[in-house]
Design an enzyme around this catalytic site. Structure first.
Site, PDB file in Angstrom:
ATOM      1  N   LYS A  54       0.842  -1.202   0.000  1.00 58.57           N
ATOM      2  CA  LYS A  54       0.000   0.000   0.000  1.00 58.57           C
ATOM      3  C   LYS A  54       0.881   1.257   0.000  1.00 58.57           C
ATOM      4  O   LYS A  54       2.081   1.178   0.288  1.00 58.57           O
ATOM      5  CB  LYS A  54      -0.916  -0.016   1.221  1.00 58.57           C
ATOM      6  CG  LYS A  54      -0.166  -0.007   2.550  1.00 58.57           C
ATOM      7  CD  LYS A  54      -1.092  -0.283   3.731  1.00 58.57           C
ATOM      8  CE  LYS A  54      -0.305  -0.333   5.031  1.00 58.57           C
ATOM      9  NZ  LYS A  54      -1.141  -0.782   6.159  1.00 58.57           N
ATOM     10  N   ARG A 152     -10.885  -0.239  14.941  1.00 58.10           N
ATOM     11  CA  ARG A 152     -10.886   0.298  13.583  1.00 58.10           C
ATOM     12  C   ARG A 152     -11.940  -0.528  12.857  1.00 58.10           C
ATOM     13  O   ARG A 152     -12.969  -0.832  13.456  1.00 58.10           O
ATOM     14  CB  ARG A 152      -9.466   0.142  13.003  1.00 58.10           C
ATOM     15  CG  ARG A 152      -9.138   1.091  11.897  1.00 58.10           C
ATOM     16  CD  ARG A 152      -7.636   1.179  11.629  1.00 58.10           C
ATOM     17  NE  ARG A 152      -7.057  -0.022  11.067  1.00 58.10           N
ATOM     18  CZ  ARG A 152      -5.792  -0.139  10.651  1.00 58.10           C
ATOM     19  NH1 ARG A 152      -4.984   0.898  10.726  1.00 58.10           N
ATOM     20  NH2 ARG A 152      -5.310  -1.250  10.145  1.00 58.10           N
ATOM     21  N   HIS A 181      -5.964  -7.254  13.188  1.00 53.48           N
ATOM     22  CA  HIS A 181      -4.744  -6.449  13.115  1.00 53.48           C
ATOM     23  C   HIS A 181      -4.240  -6.152  14.524  1.00 53.48           C
ATOM     24  O   HIS A 181      -5.025  -5.823  15.412  1.00 53.48           O
ATOM     25  CB  HIS A 181      -5.042  -5.152  12.356  1.00 53.48           C
ATOM     26  CG  HIS A 181      -3.811  -4.401  11.945  1.00 53.48           C
ATOM     27  ND1 HIS A 181      -2.780  -4.971  11.238  1.00 53.48           N
ATOM     28  CD2 HIS A 181      -3.456  -3.112  12.153  1.00 53.48           C
ATOM     29  CE1 HIS A 181      -1.831  -4.063  11.023  1.00 53.48           C
ATOM     30  NE2 HIS A 181      -2.214  -2.935  11.567  1.00 53.48           N
ATOM     31  N   ARG A 237       1.575 -10.758   7.273  1.00 51.37           N
ATOM     32  CA  ARG A 237       1.376  -9.560   6.447  1.00 51.37           C
ATOM     33  C   ARG A 237       2.437  -8.495   6.738  1.00 51.37           C
ATOM     34  O   ARG A 237       2.123  -7.421   7.245  1.00 51.37           O
ATOM     35  CB  ARG A 237      -0.013  -8.954   6.719  1.00 51.37           C
ATOM     36  CG  ARG A 237      -1.195  -9.883   6.516  1.00 51.37           C
ATOM     37  CD  ARG A 237      -2.513  -9.094   6.589  1.00 51.37           C
ATOM     38  NE  ARG A 237      -2.594  -8.257   7.782  1.00 51.37           N
ATOM     39  CZ  ARG A 237      -3.156  -8.620   8.937  1.00 51.37           C
ATOM     40  NH1 ARG A 237      -3.714  -9.804   9.068  1.00 51.37           N
ATOM     41  NH2 ARG A 237      -3.172  -7.781   9.954  1.00 51.37           N
ATOM     42  N   TYR A 281      14.622  30.818   5.639  1.00 51.82           N
ATOM     43  CA  TYR A 281      13.411  31.541   6.053  1.00 51.82           C
ATOM     44  C   TYR A 281      13.341  31.735   7.558  1.00 51.82           C
ATOM     45  O   TYR A 281      13.680  30.839   8.326  1.00 51.82           O
ATOM     46  CB  TYR A 281      12.165  30.743   5.658  1.00 51.82           C
ATOM     47  CG  TYR A 281      11.849  30.732   4.189  1.00 51.82           C
ATOM     48  CD1 TYR A 281      11.531  31.904   3.507  1.00 51.82           C
ATOM     49  CD2 TYR A 281      11.816  29.527   3.489  1.00 51.82           C
ATOM     50  CE1 TYR A 281      11.208  31.873   2.155  1.00 51.82           C
ATOM     51  CE2 TYR A 281      11.492  29.482   2.142  1.00 51.82           C
ATOM     52  CZ  TYR A 281      11.189  30.662   1.478  1.00 51.82           C
ATOM     53  OH  TYR A 281      10.865  30.623   0.159  1.00 51.82           O
ATOM     54  N   CYS A 328      13.322  24.328   3.087  1.00 56.37           N
ATOM     55  CA  CYS A 328      12.406  25.034   2.189  1.00 56.37           C
ATOM     56  C   CYS A 328      11.644  24.009   1.346  1.00 56.37           C
ATOM     57  O   CYS A 328      11.854  22.812   1.460  1.00 56.37           O
ATOM     58  CB  CYS A 328      13.176  25.979   1.265  1.00 56.37           C
ATOM     59  SG  CYS A 328      14.393  27.031   2.090  1.00 56.37           S
ATOM     60  N   ASP A 330      11.906  23.381  -1.853  1.00 57.21           N
ATOM     61  CA  ASP A 330      12.690  22.716  -2.890  1.00 57.21           C
ATOM     62  C   ASP A 330      14.184  22.629  -2.584  1.00 57.21           C
ATOM     63  O   ASP A 330      14.937  22.096  -3.384  1.00 57.21           O
ATOM     64  CB  ASP A 330      12.540  23.469  -4.223  1.00 57.21           C
ATOM     65  CG  ASP A 330      11.121  23.915  -4.452  1.00 57.21           C
ATOM     66  OD1 ASP A 330      10.246  23.034  -4.493  1.00 57.21           O
ATOM     67  OD2 ASP A 330      10.871  25.131  -4.533  1.00 57.21           O
TER      68      ASP A 330
HETATM   69  C1  LIG Z   1      -0.292  -1.755   6.834  1.00 56.56           C
HETATM   70  C2  LIG Z   1      -0.799  -3.059   7.304  1.00 56.56           C
HETATM   71  C3  LIG Z   1       0.076  -4.131   7.552  1.00 56.56           C
HETATM   72  C4  LIG Z   1       1.590  -3.993   7.500  1.00 56.56           C
HETATM   73  O1  LIG Z   1       2.057  -3.412   8.698  1.00 56.56           O
HETATM   74  P1  LIG Z   1       3.641  -3.244   8.992  1.00 56.56           P
HETATM   75  O2  LIG Z   1       3.686  -2.712  10.365  1.00 56.56           O
HETATM   76  O3  LIG Z   1       4.152  -2.288   7.968  1.00 56.56           O
HETATM   77  O4  LIG Z   1       4.239  -4.594   8.845  1.00 56.56           O
HETATM   78  C5  LIG Z   1      -0.467  -5.360   7.860  1.00 56.56           C
HETATM   79  N1  LIG Z   1      -1.814  -5.512   7.964  1.00 56.56           N
HETATM   80  C6  LIG Z   1      -2.687  -4.505   7.758  1.00 56.56           C
HETATM   81  C7  LIG Z   1      -4.149  -4.735   7.898  1.00 56.56           C
HETATM   82  C8  LIG Z   1      -2.211  -3.245   7.451  1.00 56.56           C
HETATM   83  O5  LIG Z   1      -3.075  -2.234   7.257  1.00 56.56           O
END
Ligand SMILES: *Cc1c(COP(=O)(O)O)cnc(C)c1O
Length: 391
Positions: A54, A152, A181, A237, A281, A328, A330
């Site tokens: 992602k 969530r 998660h 994951r 700045y 800044c 750029d």
């Molecule tokens: C982003 C995400 C992950 C990966 O998490 P990391 O901490 O980068 O390993 C795994 N599962 C879900 C549902 C996520 O949104």
């Protein structure tokens, strides 16, 4: 139908070629390090890997990273939004892709049209998916999302039974996975992870109780793989660790990881500055002595954090040198001291290694007062990306 893989060798994909830009700031993505991390995580977890790509593959470039992971034989990919999944299908990614974000009813048809796996996080959403699947005459492949402590998306795990029953009874949905998660897995000492695992496993007992086949149970993010091997279950994951970065300063590098991304630029200006002159700045920083100041052509308009103003460091000729004054949009300035040398065109490292010195993404995040995730995902499309692969 997803198009067949048009690039059997991921490295032949045009996205791998260094972009035509000669801009003296670029991201280097070491695809060998990416493959190394995948295999190291796979060995550690002992189960198939869903690689999380992602947010433009955590800033590394969605398509080249996904194609390389696919070429390395990864089981599956995960993205947050359906748009990211569609972009992968269009680029020739043919392996399973789970969209992990919550679904938005008008978009459900797009999941099915592109063979993207759907996260179903309530009975209502299950009905939306069923309706779309029936009207398109296609089976939806779904993963049920249980909430074990994030508050969530997802059904509270203690109320999962009717949700699981409804999904298993659905003629239009194939339940491929069930997942949750972890909120605190980046902290090896947190008791929360064990509690979440217990809640998750208790909810999954429902499949056995109703005589349904157990779907793929997945729970572990990077922190889970590093610190809580019992959370690895049937699939893992990882996101940030695939890119060779630890999720938190408290994390333990239980797996040998190699950083994938470097951020480099070149000196575009050198000047000698007398004591008592303010830089950038707001005139927030003033030279205490005669010194030498270089200007680098990258700034917060590229996603390089402005919070590094007078706090961050860069590597010049293998030495750490301080950012002085405000970053800044750029450009920003670095003090190389009264005796420092640097010529226009010299490479300067903002994240990475130079002459044996290292400036890690973790160190940059700490200086910026944020987490490595935000540093990586913030690096935007204005910076050209270059992909290095040995084979
Ligand atoms: C982003 C995400 C992950 C990966 O998490 P990391 O901490 O980068 O390993 C795994 N599962 C879900 C549902 C996520 O949104």
């Amino acid at each position: 139908m997803p198009s067949p893989p048009s690039f059997p060798e991921a490295s032949q994909h045009p996205a791998y070629r260094a972009e035509a830009s000669d801009r003296p700031a670029r991201i280097r993505v070491d695809l060998d390090a990416l493959a190394h991390n995948l295999h190291a995580l796979q060995r550690q977890a002992g189960v198939p890997v869903l690689g999380v790509v992602k947010a433009n593959a955590y800033g590394h470039g969605l398509v080249p990273v996904a194609l390389h992971l696919q070429a390395q034989g990864i089981a599956q990919l995960g993205v947050a939004f359906v748009e990211e999944g569609i972009a992968l299908r269009r680029a020739g990614v043919h392996i399973p892709i789970l969209v992990m974000g919550g679904i938005h009813a008008p978009q459900v048809g797009q999941f099915l049209a592109h063979e993207l796996e759907v996260t179903v996080s309530s009975i209502d959403k299950l009905r939306q998916v069923e309706q779309a699947a029936e009207s398109m005459g296609r089976q939806a492949v779904i993963h049920l999302k249980l909430d074990t402590g994030m508050e969530r998306i997802g059904v509270h795990s203690e109320n999962a039974a009717p949700f699981i029953d409804a999904a298993m009874a659905s003629p239009w949905c194939t339940v491929k996975g069930v997942y949750s998660h972890l909120a605190c897995a980046d902290d090896p000492g947190s008791p929360m992870t064990g509690e979440q695992l217990q809640r998750f496993l208790a909810a999954c007992e429902r499949f056995d109780r109703i005589g349904a086949p157990m779907p793929l149970r997945h729970l572990a993010n990077s922190g889970g793989i590093l610190h809580f091997p019992e959370t690895c279950l049937d699939m893992v994951r990882p996101g940030i660790t695939l890119y060779g970065v630890l999720p938190d300063p408290a994390s333990i590098a239980a797996v040998p990881l190699r950083p994938v991304l470097s951020l480099v630029t070149k000196v575009v200006y050198f000047k000698v500055v007398k004591a008592g002159r303010s830089v950038s700045y707001g005139a927030t920083w003033t030279t205490q002595r005669d010194t030498r100041i270089i200007t680098l052509p990258i700034g917060y308009g590229d996603g390089y954090p402005r919070s590094l103003s007078s706090r961050g460091e860069v590597l010049v000729r293998g030495q750490r040198r301080p950012i002085v004054g405000r970053v800044c949009m750029d450009q920003f300035m670095v003090d190389i001291g009264p005796d420092g040398t640097a010529y226009n065109g010299d490479e300067v490292v903002l994240i990475g290694v130079q002459e044996g010195a290292t400036l890690s993404c973790e160190a940059v995040a700490l200086a910026a007062g944020t987490i490595p995730y935000e540093i990586l995902t913030g690096l935007n499309e204005r910076i050209p990306r270059e992909y290095l692969v040995s084979t």
